[in-house]
Scaffold this active site. Structure first.
Site, short mmCIF file in Angstrom:
data_model
loop_
_atom_site.label_atom_id
_atom_site.label_comp_id
_atom_site.label_asym_id
_atom_site.label_seq_id
_atom_site.Cartn_x
_atom_site.Cartn_y
_atom_site.Cartn_z
CE LYS A 121 58.76 36.86 -13.91
NZ LYS A 121 57.93 38.02 -14.26
N1 GLU Z 1 54.68 38.21 -13.00
C1 GLU Z 1 54.14 39.52 -13.22
C2 GLU Z 1 55.04 40.34 -14.13
O1 GLU Z 1 55.78 39.80 -14.92
C3 GLU Z 1 53.77 40.23 -11.92
C4 GLU Z 1 54.88 40.41 -10.94
C5 GLU Z 1 54.40 40.94 -9.58
O2 GLU Z 1 53.23 41.21 -9.43
O3 GLU Z 1 55.25 41.07 -8.70
O4 GLU Z 1 54.98 41.54 -14.14
#
Ligand code: GLU
Length: 431
Positions: A121
């Site tokens: 993240k």
């Molecule tokens: N931000 C989204 C999540 O928390 C998607 C992450 C992604 O598609 O890599 O799952």
């Protein structure tokens, strides 16, 4: 696209997420599963912490000629099952511990869905609503450049999250590609269709929320046409969840954003509300509903509650008052572990975040595969595959819950932690 962001941008509350430290929450959730599975303590030491942290302080030229320093993070929790995957968040309340928690949750999501990724993240401490488009572009490009020692189609693949969108991903893809000297669409997912994005990605998290909610209703013998829904948050996840659940025949009786909440026992027309928010940038002032507070929304007598905003929304302070039959966690980490215990005692059917909101990363996986193969699928194919994998994962978690007589969150964690621990054991320790 640029105009659209300016109009659709949400107003973000400045406060960091209230309540317990999200990384401590993530570790506690992990510990419960690790203890249940008797994971080898030496493997556990690895899994309950993150593998890599990059903190960057980087300057950005602002429109008034000044230079402002921003802080951003990228955290990779676990690299054992493949490249890392996870969104980039722009929010004034971003902290390193929040990003670490979100990275760990991505690992479990990918494992439950058997996506060949570890979790990552990123985040920048910024209120995107207060920056111009040019400033946002400068910030995104410089941040991408700072992250270039980590990201890549084979190493770490960012995606949108709170405060970022397809345009942000386009800038990231372009910046990375300019340095390579050729287009590298697979370096990010959630891009615009014109540069290798996938059909269905924009609404994928909401579609996943809808699919698992419909499965839960079926499992509990409840019909869509007698189902009422309250949705906390009206960003990408909340608005798409509300729209798609309404399409299934559910009645959306309450929604909220940072300005407060709306309640209409006879139902809110989601299409009208979406049009209103596109014009006004907020749900505030929407005429066909009563104003209530965000806290009141969480405790309404509804069939389904969809927290689709921030972490730490359902806590010991309000858990006892929650009346929903089902909670579908569209957001990451909306429920604290103490609140979880209360909800379980009350017999509320919980669809935990790592299961409920994984539709986004699942279609991100589809996008990455399409980019790598230079071969694109139709929207029908995407939605069909998403439906299949969401249903399958829901029923795997349900079966684990019944087999081990545990709650849904622990059942999901049992599957996830075992999958990652197996990978760690198979690879062993280098050197
Ligand atoms: N931000 C989204 C999540 O928390 C998607 C992450 C992604 O598609 O890599 O799952």
């Amino acid at each position: 696209m640029r105009v659209q962001i300016a109009q659709r941008g949400q107003v973000y509350s400045k406060a960091a997420s209230k309540g317990p430290n999200p990384f401590e929450t993530a570790q506690r959730q992990y510990d419960i599963a690790a203890q249940f599975l008797s994971i080898d303590p030496s493997v556990s030491t690895i899994l309950r912490d993150v593998q890599r942290i990059l903190t960057v302080n980087f300057p950005v030229h602002m429109d008034d000629g000044s230079i402002r320093l921003f802080t951003g993070y990228r955290v990779q929790h676990n690299l054992h099952r493949g490249p890392t995957k996870g969104g980039i968040r722009y929010h004034p309340g971003v902290t390193l511990d929040e990003v670490k928690a979100l990275a760990m949750w991505m690992t479990w999501k990918c494992a439950i869905f058997n996506l060949p990724f570890g979790g990552a993240k990123g985040g920048v401490v910024v209120d995107p609503k207060r920056l111009s488009q040019i400033e946002l572009e400068h910030l995104t490009r410089r941040f991408t450049s700072e992250l270039s020692i980590l990201i890549g189609p084979e190493s770490d693949i960012p995606a949108p999250d709170m405060g970022t969108n397809a345009q942000t991903m386009a800038w990231m893809m372009d910046t990375y590609s300019m340095h390579k000297g050729y287009s590298v669409p697979a370096v990010v997912t959630g891009k615009p269709l014109s540069i290798g994005g996938s059909q269905g990605r924009d609404e994928a998290t909401g579609r996943g929320v809808m699919i698992v909610t419909m499965e839960a209703l079926k499992h509990l013998g409840l019909a869509a046409d007698t189902t009422t829904v309250a949705v906390q948050g009206f960003g990408n996840v909340g608005s798409n969840s509300a729209r798609l659940l309404a399409e299934q025949g559910c009645k959306i009786v309450a929604v909220s954003d940072v300005s407060g909440a709306l309640y209409a026992p006879k139902g809110i027309n989601v299409a009208d509300l979406t049009r209103y928010t596109q014009e006004h940038g907020t749900i505030e002032g929407f005429p066909h509903a009563d104003r209530i507070t965000n806290d009141q929304l969480l405790t309404l007598p509804v069939t389904v509650l969809v927290p689709a905003a921030m972490e730490n929304q359902i806590t010991l302070e309000n858990a006892e008052d929650i009346q929903a039959r089902i909670i579908t966690e569209g957001a990451n980490g909306p429920t604290t572990p103490e609140a979880d215990d209360v909800l379980n005692e009350k017999g509320i059917f919980m669809i935990p975040d790592v299961l409920a909101n994984a539709g986004g990363v699942t279609v991100s996986y589809f996008e990455w595969v399409q980019d790598l193969q230079h071969f694109f699928w139709t929207e029908e194919e995407i939605n069909e595959r998403l439906h299949k994998i969401m249903r399958h994962s829901f029923h795997r978690v349900l079966a684990a819950r019944e087999m081990h007589s545990v709650d849904m969150r622990l059942a999901a964690y049992i599957l996830a932690v075992q999958t990652v621990a197996d990978a760690s054991n198979a690879r062993s320790i280098y050197p």
